[in-house]
Design a protein around this motif. Sequence first.
Motif, PDB file in Angstrom:
ATOM      1  N   ALA A  95       8.861  -0.789  -9.360  1.00 50.44           N
ATOM      2  CA  ALA A  95       8.375  -0.144 -10.577  1.00 50.44           C
ATOM      3  C   ALA A  95       7.427  -1.074 -11.340  1.00 50.44           C
ATOM      4  O   ALA A  95       6.345  -0.662 -11.785  1.00 50.44           O
ATOM      5  CB  ALA A  95       9.549   0.261 -11.464  1.00 50.44           C
ATOM      6  N   ALA A  96       7.814  -2.340 -11.470  1.00 48.46           N
ATOM      7  CA  ALA A  96       6.967  -3.316 -12.167  1.00 48.46           C
ATOM      8  C   ALA A  96       5.668  -3.542 -11.404  1.00 48.46           C
ATOM      9  O   ALA A  96       4.584  -3.658 -12.011  1.00 48.46           O
ATOM     10  CB  ALA A  96       7.724  -4.632 -12.344  1.00 48.46           C
ATOM     11  N   ALA A  97       5.747  -3.597 -10.071  1.00 46.88           N
ATOM     12  CA  ALA A  97       4.552  -3.815  -9.256  1.00 46.88           C
ATOM     13  C   ALA A  97       3.567  -2.655  -9.408  1.00 46.88           C
ATOM     14  O   ALA A  97       2.358  -2.867  -9.572  1.00 46.88           O
ATOM     15  CB  ALA A  97       4.943  -3.993  -7.792  1.00 46.88           C
ATOM     16  N   LEU A  98       4.063  -1.421  -9.373  1.00 45.93           N
ATOM     17  CA  LEU A  98       3.192  -0.250  -9.533  1.00 45.93           C
ATOM     18  C   LEU A  98       2.557  -0.231 -10.921  1.00 45.93           C
ATOM     19  O   LEU A  98       1.374   0.100 -11.069  1.00 45.93           O
ATOM     20  CB  LEU A  98       3.992   1.035  -9.299  1.00 45.93           C
ATOM     21  N   GLU A  99       3.340  -0.588 -11.926  1.00 44.68           N
ATOM     22  CA  GLU A  99       2.832  -0.629 -13.300  1.00 44.68           C
ATOM     23  C   GLU A  99       1.663  -1.619 -13.416  1.00 44.68           C
ATOM     24  O   GLU A  99       0.627  -1.320 -14.026  1.00 44.68           O
ATOM     25  CB  GLU A  99       3.966  -1.032 -14.254  1.00 44.68           C
ATOM     26  N   MET A 100       1.836  -2.812 -12.809  1.00 42.92           N
ATOM     27  CA  MET A 100       0.815  -3.853 -12.954  1.00 42.92           C
ATOM     28  C   MET A 100      -0.412  -3.612 -12.071  1.00 42.92           C
ATOM     29  O   MET A 100      -1.508  -4.024 -12.417  1.00 42.92           O
ATOM     30  CB  MET A 100       1.432  -5.227 -12.640  1.00 42.92           C
ATOM     31  N   SER A 108      13.092   3.770  -2.752  1.00 40.71           N
ATOM     32  CA  SER A 108      12.827   3.500  -4.171  1.00 40.71           C
ATOM     33  C   SER A 108      11.612   4.283  -4.661  1.00 40.71           C
ATOM     34  O   SER A 108      11.593   4.771  -5.794  1.00 40.71           O
ATOM     35  CB  SER A 108      12.598   1.999  -4.387  1.00 40.71           C
ATOM     36  N   LEU A 109      10.585   4.415  -3.800  1.00 39.54           N
ATOM     37  CA  LEU A 109       9.415   5.209  -4.164  1.00 39.54           C
ATOM     38  C   LEU A 109       9.800   6.670  -4.411  1.00 39.54           C
ATOM     39  O   LEU A 109       9.300   7.308  -5.332  1.00 39.54           O
ATOM     40  CB  LEU A 109       8.363   5.132  -3.061  1.00 39.54           C
ATOM     41  N   GLY A 158       3.715  14.086  -1.159  1.00 40.84           N
ATOM     42  CA  GLY A 158       2.303  13.943  -1.517  1.00 40.84           C
ATOM     43  C   GLY A 158       2.097  12.851  -2.547  1.00 40.84           C
ATOM     44  O   GLY A 158       1.159  12.058  -2.449  1.00 40.84           O
ATOM     45  N   SER A 159       2.998  12.797  -3.542  1.00 39.56           N
ATOM     46  CA  SER A 159       2.915  11.753  -4.572  1.00 39.56           C
ATOM     47  C   SER A 159       3.081  10.374  -3.967  1.00 39.56           C
ATOM     48  O   SER A 159       2.351   9.433  -4.310  1.00 39.56           O
ATOM     49  CB  SER A 159       3.990  11.977  -5.637  1.00 39.56           C
ATOM     50  N   MET A 160       4.055  10.245  -3.047  1.00 42.33           N
ATOM     51  CA  MET A 160       4.310   8.947  -2.409  1.00 42.33           C
ATOM     52  C   MET A 160       3.092   8.478  -1.623  1.00 42.33           C
ATOM     53  O   MET A 160       2.682   7.322  -1.710  1.00 42.33           O
ATOM     54  CB  MET A 160       5.530   9.025  -1.497  1.00 42.33           C
ATOM     55  N   ILE A 164       0.332   7.409  -4.059  1.00 46.05           N
ATOM     56  CA  ILE A 164       0.628   6.130  -4.713  1.00 46.05           C
ATOM     57  C   ILE A 164       0.496   4.969  -3.735  1.00 46.05           C
ATOM     58  O   ILE A 164      -0.043   3.907  -4.069  1.00 46.05           O
ATOM     59  CB  ILE A 164       2.050   6.160  -5.334  1.00 46.05           C
ATOM     60  N   MET A 165       0.971   5.161  -2.497  1.00 46.19           N
ATOM     61  CA  MET A 165       0.875   4.078  -1.505  1.00 46.19           C
ATOM     62  C   MET A 165      -0.581   3.734  -1.219  1.00 46.19           C
ATOM     63  O   MET A 165      -0.927   2.573  -0.995  1.00 46.19           O
ATOM     64  CB  MET A 165       1.602   4.471  -0.219  1.00 46.19           C
TER      65      MET A 165
END
Length: 465
Positions: free
Chosen positions: A293-298, A342-343, A355-357, A360-361
Amino acid sequence: MPEKPEINTKLYVLDTNILLHEPLAFLSFKEHDVVVPMTVLEELDYIKDSKKDVARDARVSIRAMEDLLHEATPEQMIEGVAMSGLGSGEAAPTGMLSIFADHGMPFEQQAFTSNENDNRIINAALYLQKIKLPRQVVLVTKDINMRLKAKGAGLAHVEDYRTDQLISDIKYLSKGYHTFNGDFWQCVKTVDSRTEGRDTIHTIDKKALPEAYINEFLIDDEEQFAGLVENITEDTLEVLDLGYDRLMGRNAWGISPKNIGQAMAFHALLDPHIDLVILTGPAGSGKTLLALAAALEMVIEKNMYDKIIVTRSTPEIAESIGFLPGTEEEKMAPWLAAITDSLEVLHKNDENVKGSMNYIMEKANIQFKSVNFMRGRSIQNAIVILDESQNLTASQLKTIITRCGEGTKLICGGNLAQIDSNYLSAVTSGLTYLVEKFKNFSGSATINLDGVVRSRLAEFAEENL
C-alpha cells in the motif's frame, strides 16, 4: 620465536553445516587451531555442484581454504598451516588450519562402524581427543542430533557455532519502539521543547532511555504520546513529537492502520528519508499489505519512485523455477502470490478487480524478480519489497542491499517463527542480523508488528498452536 604452547589453545573440529552457514567460519577461532575432516571436504564437493541454495556458500568456503593451503605440502596440510595475516583487528586468527584424513583411521579406534558422514566426523573428533590429550578437542556443529550422538559416544566438548550470533535469544531482538508504562510525561523529569516549522522537537534526558537508538519510536501505554528519536548526544535525546492521534490517522492507498504498530510502520514506510524499513512480526500482522500500500502510494500518487520490484527467498528455486512456464515474472508469480493477494485486498471494492490489478501493475511498473538474479544489478529510484526475508543468510541479504542505488528504498519483511532453511535459526537468520546491525543507522527503521489482524481464526492459531 618460541612456539605457541598448544596446551593453552583448543582444537576445533568443524562440521559441514558450519561452513555452509558461514563459508569463512574457520577464520573465527582466534588463537585456536581448526581441523576440517576429509569427509567435510567431500560433502562440500558434492554440494558445490548441486542445485541447492547453499551451493554458492560451499564454493566460497572451498576457494577460501584453497587460497590458504594451495602451497602447502601434504605433510603441512596434516600438521597445520598458519592462518595469521588473513584478518585484521583483535578477531584476526592466529591459529592453524589442518585437514584430517579420517578415512585412514584404525577400525578399532572408531566408535561408530556405519559409514554415514556424521559418524565419520564424530569418529575423527573422538580419535583426535584421544591422541591430543590433555589438549581440549571441540566438535562444532549446528546439528542438534549430531551433538547428542557425539556426547553419547564419549566426546567431552561439543558446541554450536555462536560466533555469528548478535543476540543470545530472539526475545532480545530490537522491536523498533519503546513503550513507557503510564503517561510518557510522568516518566520524563526535564524537557526542553522547540518548534521547527510544523514539527515540535523535545530534548529529554538520556537517562529516561539510556539504550535508545536513532529512529526508535517512543509511545506510552495510555495512548497519549507518540514520538521518534531523531538525534542522540552523550546526555540527551531529541524526540520528534508525532502525536498519537495524527500517527493513527496515517493512511496509504485507502488503507488505515488498525493498531499503533501498523501506524508506526506507515510512518517509516512513507518517510522518504528512510531508505531501509524492516518489518517483522507474525503471519497476518499486515507486513506485506502495508508495504505494498505504501509503495503504490509513493509510486503512483506521489511520483517519488519509478517502479516497484518485488522479490523473495524461494527455497530450491534453482530446481523449481526452470520447470515453470513463461518469463521470469510469470515463473515467479506462484512464489509471490502474497503480493497478488494483497493487491486483490487493496482493490476488492472495484467493479473489475482483475482489470484494476492489471492496470495498477502496469501503472506502478511492478516487477517480480528472483533473488538469484539480483546479483550484479544496480537498482535506481525504485522501491524494492523483499518478502519472506527470514530465510536469507546475512551474506544473501548483503547481496540484495548492495544492489540498491541512488533513490531506492528497500522494505524487508519476515516472520522469524517461520524459517524454512535447514541452516538457519531465529538468532542466526539474516533478518535478525539486519535488525541488529542497522538499528543505529539513521537511514533505517525497524517495526515489530505485534498483533494478528488477518482474522480472529489466524490470531487464535498464532497464539495457541
